[in-house]
Design an enzyme around this catalytic site. Structure first.
Site, PDB file in Angstrom:
ATOM      1  N   SER A   4       0.877  -1.171   0.000  1.00 12.83           N
ATOM      2  CA  SER A   4       0.000   0.000   0.000  1.00 12.83           C
ATOM      3  C   SER A   4       0.915   1.222   0.000  1.00 12.83           C
ATOM      4  O   SER A   4       2.115   1.101   0.296  1.00 12.83           O
ATOM      5  CB  SER A   4      -0.836  -0.021   1.290  1.00 12.83           C
ATOM      6  OG  SER A   4      -1.413   1.235   1.556  1.00 12.83           O
ATOM      7  N   TYR A  18      -1.963  -1.506  10.402  1.00  9.49           N
ATOM      8  CA  TYR A  18      -1.957  -1.621   8.935  1.00  9.49           C
ATOM      9  C   TYR A  18      -0.635  -1.078   8.384  1.00  9.49           C
ATOM     10  O   TYR A  18       0.031  -1.723   7.568  1.00  9.49           O
ATOM     11  CB  TYR A  18      -3.148  -0.844   8.373  1.00  9.49           C
ATOM     12  CG  TYR A  18      -3.404  -1.015   6.891  1.00  9.49           C
ATOM     13  CD1 TYR A  18      -4.106  -2.115   6.417  1.00  9.49           C
ATOM     14  CD2 TYR A  18      -2.978  -0.052   5.969  1.00  9.49           C
ATOM     15  CE1 TYR A  18      -4.365  -2.269   5.055  1.00  9.49           C
ATOM     16  CE2 TYR A  18      -3.242  -0.195   4.613  1.00  9.49           C
ATOM     17  CZ  TYR A  18      -3.941  -1.308   4.159  1.00  9.49           C
ATOM     18  OH  TYR A  18      -4.197  -1.443   2.820  1.00  9.49           O
TER      19      TYR A  18
HETATM   20  P1  NAD Z   1     -11.765  -6.300  -0.204  1.00  9.33           P
HETATM   21  O1  NAD Z   1     -12.382  -6.202   1.138  1.00  9.33           O
HETATM   22  O2  NAD Z   1     -12.555  -5.901  -1.389  1.00  9.33           O
HETATM   23  O3  NAD Z   1     -11.226  -7.798  -0.462  1.00  9.33           O
HETATM   24  C1  NAD Z   1     -10.468  -8.477   0.507  1.00  9.33           C
HETATM   25  C2  NAD Z   1     -10.707  -9.970   0.341  1.00  9.33           C
HETATM   26  O4  NAD Z   1      -9.841 -10.637   1.285  1.00  9.33           O
HETATM   27  C3  NAD Z   1     -12.152 -10.412   0.667  1.00  9.33           C
HETATM   28  O5  NAD Z   1     -12.641 -11.231  -0.376  1.00  9.33           O
HETATM   29  C4  NAD Z   1     -12.007 -11.165   1.978  1.00  9.33           C
HETATM   30  O6  NAD Z   1     -12.950 -12.251   2.106  1.00  9.33           O
HETATM   31  C5  NAD Z   1     -10.584 -11.685   1.874  1.00  9.33           C
HETATM   32  N1  NAD Z   1     -10.002 -11.999   3.186  1.00  9.33           N
HETATM   33  C6  NAD Z   1      -9.981 -11.213   4.291  1.00  9.33           C
HETATM   34  N2  NAD Z   1      -9.368 -11.849   5.301  1.00  9.33           N
HETATM   35  C7  NAD Z   1      -8.973 -13.047   4.817  1.00  9.33           C
HETATM   36  C8  NAD Z   1      -8.287 -14.156   5.387  1.00  9.33           C
HETATM   37  N3  NAD Z   1      -7.912 -14.171   6.672  1.00  9.33           N
HETATM   38  N4  NAD Z   1      -8.045 -15.228   4.593  1.00  9.33           N
HETATM   39  C9  NAD Z   1      -8.451 -15.247   3.301  1.00  9.33           C
HETATM   40  N5  NAD Z   1      -9.122 -14.242   2.725  1.00  9.33           N
HETATM   41  C10 NAD Z   1      -9.381 -13.157   3.476  1.00  9.33           C
HETATM   42  O7  NAD Z   1     -10.410  -5.451  -0.083  1.00  9.33           O
HETATM   43  P2  NAD Z   1      -9.416  -4.818  -1.176  1.00  9.33           P
HETATM   44  O8  NAD Z   1      -9.523  -3.359  -1.061  1.00  9.33           O
HETATM   45  O9  NAD Z   1      -9.558  -5.467  -2.492  1.00  9.33           O
HETATM   46  O10 NAD Z   1      -8.019  -5.203  -0.500  1.00  9.33           O
HETATM   47  C11 NAD Z   1      -7.141  -6.188  -1.009  1.00  9.33           C
HETATM   48  C12 NAD Z   1      -5.738  -5.876  -0.567  1.00  9.33           C
HETATM   49  O11 NAD Z   1      -5.338  -4.612  -1.114  1.00  9.33           O
HETATM   50  C13 NAD Z   1      -5.543  -5.771   0.940  1.00  9.33           C
HETATM   51  O12 NAD Z   1      -4.307  -6.366   1.310  1.00  9.33           O
HETATM   52  C14 NAD Z   1      -5.484  -4.287   1.178  1.00  9.33           C
HETATM   53  O13 NAD Z   1      -4.758  -3.950   2.329  1.00  9.33           O
HETATM   54  C15 NAD Z   1      -4.780  -3.830  -0.084  1.00  9.33           C
HETATM   55  N6  NAD Z   1      -4.949  -2.419  -0.411  1.00  9.33           N
HETATM   56  C16 NAD Z   1      -6.205  -1.911  -0.604  1.00  9.33           C
HETATM   57  C17 NAD Z   1      -6.326  -0.575  -0.912  1.00  9.33           C
HETATM   58  C18 NAD Z   1      -7.666   0.063  -1.130  1.00  9.33           C
HETATM   59  O14 NAD Z   1      -7.735   1.290  -1.132  1.00  9.33           O
HETATM   60  N7  NAD Z   1      -8.739  -0.685  -1.324  1.00  9.33           N
HETATM   61  C19 NAD Z   1      -5.188   0.238  -1.028  1.00  9.33           C
HETATM   62  C20 NAD Z   1      -3.930  -0.325  -0.832  1.00  9.33           C
HETATM   63  C21 NAD Z   1      -3.834  -1.671  -0.524  1.00  9.33           C
END
Ligand code: NAD
Length: 260
Positions: free
Chosen positions: A142, A155
């Site tokens: 991130s 985080y």
């Molecule tokens: P999201 O909530 O849309 O998807 C996350 C997925 O992870 C879900 O399907 C959930 O069921 C799954 N999950 C959660 N805990 C789990 C576990 N213990 N085991 C297996 N699966 C699990 O979120 P997203 O925004 O797509 O985030 C995905 C990644 O991207 C994360 O690591 C997040 O930190 C990172 N990220 C997101 C953003 C943002 O702005 N959305 C920015 C930077 C980084």
């Protein structure tokens, strides 16, 4: 077809960023494992990809559970013929000021983001090293792998930690032609972020619109969210890059919020 017949294990790919990466990888010819703790959504995503001509398998796995991770990766490898790409992407967010975090919340965050990355890496490296055809390990970092924000202590800590894990895997994996890199997105409007908007508005005592404009997108060059497609393009680059020239790196894709 940049990933023809490669096998990709993508965690957290039943939603958001991971799902988009799975779609792009399948379109590029990969066999994709939708590894997510939400079994119903994982199966639905796999069915969606298969219906549109892809090859996908939904697997229920909690990335913090050692036995489940090992079993899921072994199942993926035996079903699809090895593992070529790991995208360690599953993640959640919990926001509080440091003094309000419970120890249980802190440990949960580190378990999902760091233990999950370690366990999936170890399980996939075993196959990548044995196969002898190299591989690509991709961590979903991130902007918070480089920069801090209010309310996000575990985080930010975990996302910084992924850079250390990546650099070590890049050095150790080199003799097996295994590369490791980190993607560092800015804010992407997935369920993870949608949940934070009202939470941050309440904690900071401002409107939801102000959270978006003055907190999330304030430092971007154009006031825009990063998209799942932006992130998936970087994930494709890291997965398909042909040599170890690109390893141990972290690439920020954030509309200029953070510049290195
Ligand atoms: P999201 O909530 O849309 O998807 C996350 C997925 O992870 C879900 O399907 C959930 O069921 C799954 N999950 C959660 N805990 C789990 C576990 N213990 N085991 C297996 N699966 C699990 O979120 P997203 O925004 O797509 O985030 C995905 C990644 O991207 C994360 O690591 C997040 O930190 C990172 N990220 C997101 C953003 C943002 O702005 N959305 C920015 C930077 C980084």
């Amino acid at each position: 077809m940049q990933l023809q017949d490669k096998v990709a294990f993508v965690t957290g790919s039943a939603s958001g960023i991971g799902k988009e990466i799975a779609i792009v990888y399948a379109r590029e010819g990969a066999k994709v494992v939708i590894a997510d703790m939400n079994k119903e959504a994982a199966d639905a995503t796999a069915a969606e990809l298969n219906a549109s001509g892809g090859r996908a398998l939904g697997v229920a796995v909690d990335v913090t559970n050692e036995d489940q991770v090992n079993a899921a990766v072994d199942l993926a490898a035996s079903s699809f013929g090895g593992i070529d790409v790991l995208v360690s992407n599953a993640g959640i967010q919990i926001v509080h000021p440091v003094e309000d975090f419970t120890f249980a919340e802190w440990k949960k965050m580190l378990a999902i983001h760091l233990d999950g990355a370690f366990l999936t890496t170890r399980a996939c490296l075993k196959h990548m090293y044995a196969q002898g055809r190299g591989g690509s390990v991709i961590y979903m970092g991130s902007v918070h792998s480089k920069e801090a924000s209010l309310l996000k202590a575990p985080y930010v800590t975990a996302k910084h930690g992924l850079i250390g894990l990546c650099k070590t895997v890049a050095k150790e994996g080199a003799k097996h032609k295994v590369r490791a890199n980190v993607i560092c997105p800015g804010f992407v409007r997935t369920p993870l972020v949608e949940k934070q908007i009202p939470e941050q508005a309440k904690t900071l005592g401002i409107s939801e619109d102000e959270v978006i404009r003055n907190v999330m997108l304030k430092e971007t060059v154009d006031g825009e969210f990063t998209t799942t497609d932006d992130v998936a393009r970087v994930a494709l680059l890291f997965a398909a890059f042909p040599t170890s020239a690109l390893t141990g790196q972290s690439l920020v894709v954030s509309h200029g919020w953070f510049m290195q």
